[in-house]
Each structure stands twice: as C-alpha cells, then as structure tokens.
Design a protein around this motif. Structure first.
Motif, PDB file in Angstrom:
ATOM      1  N   THR A   2       6.319   7.033  -4.400  1.00 36.37           N
ATOM      2  CA  THR A   2       7.748   7.255  -4.558  1.00 36.37           C
ATOM      3  C   THR A   2       8.021   8.218  -5.699  1.00 36.37           C
ATOM      4  O   THR A   2       8.859   9.109  -5.585  1.00 36.37           O
ATOM      5  CB  THR A   2       8.460   5.906  -4.823  1.00 36.37           C
ATOM      6  OG1 THR A   2       8.177   5.035  -3.745  1.00 36.37           O
ATOM      7  CG2 THR A   2       9.954   6.091  -4.946  1.00 36.37           C
ATOM      8  N   ARG A   3       7.296   8.053  -6.795  1.00 34.60           N
ATOM      9  CA  ARG A   3       7.498   8.920  -7.966  1.00 34.60           C
ATOM     10  C   ARG A   3       7.147  10.368  -7.633  1.00 34.60           C
ATOM     11  O   ARG A   3       7.847  11.295  -8.036  1.00 34.60           O
ATOM     12  CB  ARG A   3       6.653   8.410  -9.123  1.00 34.60           C
ATOM     13  CG  ARG A   3       6.939   9.139 -10.399  1.00 34.60           C
ATOM     14  CD  ARG A   3       6.389   8.374 -11.587  1.00 34.60           C
ATOM     15  NE  ARG A   3       6.843   9.020 -12.789  1.00 34.60           N
ATOM     16  CZ  ARG A   3       6.053   9.511 -13.709  1.00 34.60           C
ATOM     17  NH1 ARG A   3       4.752   9.395 -13.589  1.00 34.60           N
ATOM     18  NH2 ARG A   3       6.529  10.104 -14.774  1.00 34.60           N
ATOM     19  N   LEU A   4       6.062  10.568  -6.895  1.00 31.00           N
ATOM     20  CA  LEU A   4       5.647  11.917  -6.495  1.00 31.00           C
ATOM     21  C   LEU A   4       6.748  12.598  -5.682  1.00 31.00           C
ATOM     22  O   LEU A   4       7.107  13.753  -5.949  1.00 31.00           O
ATOM     23  CB  LEU A   4       4.349  11.861  -5.686  1.00 31.00           C
ATOM     24  CG  LEU A   4       3.901  13.178  -5.054  1.00 31.00           C
ATOM     25  CD1 LEU A   4       3.482  14.172  -6.131  1.00 31.00           C
ATOM     26  CD2 LEU A   4       2.774  12.935  -4.071  1.00 31.00           C
ATOM     27  N   ILE A 151       7.891   6.304   7.054  1.00 28.44           N
ATOM     28  CA  ILE A 151       9.119   5.497   7.065  1.00 28.44           C
ATOM     29  C   ILE A 151       9.443   5.052   8.491  1.00 28.44           C
ATOM     30  O   ILE A 151       9.822   3.893   8.722  1.00 28.44           O
ATOM     31  CB  ILE A 151      10.297   6.269   6.436  1.00 28.44           C
ATOM     32  CG1 ILE A 151      10.070   6.442   4.939  1.00 28.44           C
ATOM     33  CG2 ILE A 151      11.621   5.571   6.709  1.00 28.44           C
ATOM     34  CD1 ILE A 151      11.037   7.422   4.270  1.00 28.44           C
ATOM     35  N   ALA A 152       9.289   5.965   9.458  1.00 29.41           N
ATOM     36  CA  ALA A 152       9.587   5.638  10.849  1.00 29.41           C
ATOM     37  C   ALA A 152       8.626   4.565  11.384  1.00 29.41           C
ATOM     38  O   ALA A 152       9.026   3.700  12.191  1.00 29.41           O
ATOM     39  CB  ALA A 152       9.517   6.878  11.716  1.00 29.41           C
ATOM     40  N   LEU A 153       7.373   4.606  10.937  1.00 27.26           N
ATOM     41  CA  LEU A 153       6.391   3.616  11.393  1.00 27.26           C
ATOM     42  C   LEU A 153       6.582   2.252  10.730  1.00 27.26           C
ATOM     43  O   LEU A 153       6.482   1.220  11.377  1.00 27.26           O
ATOM     44  CB  LEU A 153       4.965   4.102  11.125  1.00 27.26           C
ATOM     45  CG  LEU A 153       4.429   5.176  12.064  1.00 27.26           C
ATOM     46  CD1 LEU A 153       3.031   5.591  11.622  1.00 27.26           C
ATOM     47  CD2 LEU A 153       4.387   4.670  13.506  1.00 27.26           C
ATOM     48  N   THR A 154       6.826   2.269   9.422  1.00 27.62           N
ATOM     49  CA  THR A 154       6.885   1.015   8.665  1.00 27.62           C
ATOM     50  C   THR A 154       8.293   0.457   8.506  1.00 27.62           C
ATOM     51  O   THR A 154       8.461  -0.730   8.271  1.00 27.62           O
ATOM     52  CB  THR A 154       6.290   1.204   7.258  1.00 27.62           C
ATOM     53  OG1 THR A 154       7.086   2.128   6.521  1.00 27.62           O
ATOM     54  CG2 THR A 154       4.842   1.681   7.330  1.00 27.62           C
ATOM     55  N   GLY A 155       9.278   1.343   8.562  1.00 26.57           N
ATOM     56  CA  GLY A 155      10.648   0.906   8.332  1.00 26.57           C
ATOM     57  C   GLY A 155      10.990   0.760   6.865  1.00 26.57           C
ATOM     58  O   GLY A 155      12.075   0.308   6.517  1.00 26.57           O
ATOM     59  N   LYS A 156      10.044   1.118   5.981  1.00 27.30           N
ATOM     60  CA  LYS A 156      10.258   0.975   4.534  1.00 27.30           C
ATOM     61  C   LYS A 156      10.533   2.341   3.918  1.00 27.30           C
ATOM     62  O   LYS A 156       9.752   3.276   4.083  1.00 27.30           O
ATOM     63  CB  LYS A 156       9.032   0.358   3.865  1.00 27.30           C
ATOM     64  CG  LYS A 156       8.759  -1.053   4.309  1.00 27.30           C
ATOM     65  CD  LYS A 156       7.518  -1.592   3.643  1.00 27.30           C
ATOM     66  CE  LYS A 156       7.189  -2.977   4.174  1.00 27.30           C
ATOM     67  NZ  LYS A 156       5.935  -3.470   3.647  1.00 27.30           N
ATOM     68  N   GLU A 157      11.646   2.441   3.213  1.00 28.65           N
ATOM     69  CA  GLU A 157      12.023   3.695   2.511  1.00 28.65           C
ATOM     70  C   GLU A 157      11.217   3.794   1.223  1.00 28.65           C
ATOM     71  O   GLU A 157      11.037   2.817   0.513  1.00 28.65           O
ATOM     72  CB  GLU A 157      13.521   3.666   2.209  1.00 28.65           C
ATOM     73  CG  GLU A 157      14.060   4.942   1.641  1.00 28.65           C
ATOM     74  CD  GLU A 157      14.222   6.041   2.667  1.00 28.65           C
ATOM     75  OE1 GLU A 157      14.001   7.211   2.300  1.00 28.65           O
ATOM     76  OE2 GLU A 157      14.573   5.744   3.817  1.00 28.65           O
ATOM     77  N   PHE A 158      10.734   4.994   0.957  1.00 31.91           N
ATOM     78  CA  PHE A 158      10.069   5.229  -0.341  1.00 31.91           C
ATOM     79  C   PHE A 158      10.338   6.627  -0.794  1.00 31.91           C
ATOM     80  O   PHE A 158      10.790   7.466  -0.095  1.00 31.91           O
ATOM     81  CB  PHE A 158       8.580   4.938  -0.289  1.00 31.91           C
ATOM     82  CG  PHE A 158       7.785   5.866   0.566  1.00 31.91           C
ATOM     83  CD1 PHE A 158       7.208   7.006   0.015  1.00 31.91           C
ATOM     84  CD2 PHE A 158       7.601   5.616   1.906  1.00 31.91           C
ATOM     85  CE1 PHE A 158       6.459   7.863   0.803  1.00 31.91           C
ATOM     86  CE2 PHE A 158       6.846   6.465   2.694  1.00 31.91           C
ATOM     87  CZ  PHE A 158       6.285   7.588   2.140  1.00 31.91           C
TER      88      PHE A 158
END
Length: 158
Positions: A2-4, A151-158
């Motif tokens: 996320t930081r990157l 994000i599309a695969l996991t559903g998790k935003e980063f």
C-alpha cells in the motif's frame, strides 16, 4: 504494498501537476514573445510537444489507477454479476500484458534512439529522454493494472 502505491500515486500526480504548470508557463511565454515582442522563441513549441507527450502518458497511468479509461460495456452489463467480475479480471489481465509488451517494445525503441545520438532540434536534449516517457509510463500502467487485478480477485482495496 500500500505504501509503495501511495508513493507512486503521489509522484505521478506531482509530476503531472509540474508538467501542466510548465506547459502553461511555456505557452504564455510563447504567446507573449510572438504577439507582444514580435519575436518567437524557437524552442517553446518543441518543448511544449515534449511535455505534452509526458503529460498524456502520465494521464494514462492516472486513468488506469482510477479505472477511468473509456469502455463500451453494453455486452458486459447484460451478463450476470459473477460473469461481469470475471470479464473485468480478464480485461485487467489483458491490460497488464499489453502494457508490459508496449513497455518492452518502446524501451527498445528508446535505446535505438539513444544509440544513434539523436538530439532535439531546438534544445540540447537527447531525444531518448523524451521517448522514455512511453516505456516508463506503460510500466507504471502495468503496475496500476496489476493493483486493480489483485483488488478484483480478492475484493480488498490496497
């Protein structure tokens, strides 16, 4: 991770804003010198074109980050939601592969230009530096597409 991406996003936004400011200043200088002083600078048009090229490719990276590229989704919208999700993943995979391919081909082109020592006509700038916008921004675009793919695969935003 996320930081990157936060650092990359901030740098792309900062450089884009800097290029826009430079374009405005150079355009104002060009207008002032041509219409007020009746003597145009020879370098302003070429530098404006170079900056516009960089700005367009940074805009592509920003559009990939925001998923703001144009798309015709009439076919996809008619599909069930599960199929839509997988089609979106497939499109992002295609975007990653295309971006990496163009990055590779355009980097080779920039290196050929560098090996020929081609220079800009109005300023002492090697043209390969201008051409590096293409592979650099397509690499960044591939990173953004990879981010969207995960994000599309996991559903998790980063």
């Amino acid at each position: 991770m996320t930081r990157l991406f936060k650092i990359i996003d901030a740098l792309v936004d900062w450089v884009s804003n800097l290029v826009i400011c430079a374009l405005i200043i150079i355009a104002a200088l060009q207008i002032f010198s041509r219409y007020i002083l009746n003597s145009a600078y020879s370098w302003t048009e070429e530098v404006s074109l170079m900056l516009f090229l960089w700005l367009a490719y940074f805009g592509m990276v920003i559009a990939m980050r925001k998923e703001a590229h144009l798309r015709v989704d009439a076919f996809v919208s008619a599909m069930p939601e599960k199929v839509q999700r997988w089609l979106h993943v497939l499109v992002l995979l295609g975007a990653i592969l295309c971006s990496l391919f163009i990055c590779w081909i355009s980097f080779e082109t920039a290196m050929k230009i560098m090996s020929r020592d081609q220079m800009a006509s109005s300023i002492p700038l090697p043209l390969w530096i201008v051409w590096l916008a293409i592979p650099f921004c397509f690499f960044l675009s591939a990173l953004q597409a990879t981010r969207r793919f995960i994000i599309a695969l996991t559903g998790k935003e980063f």
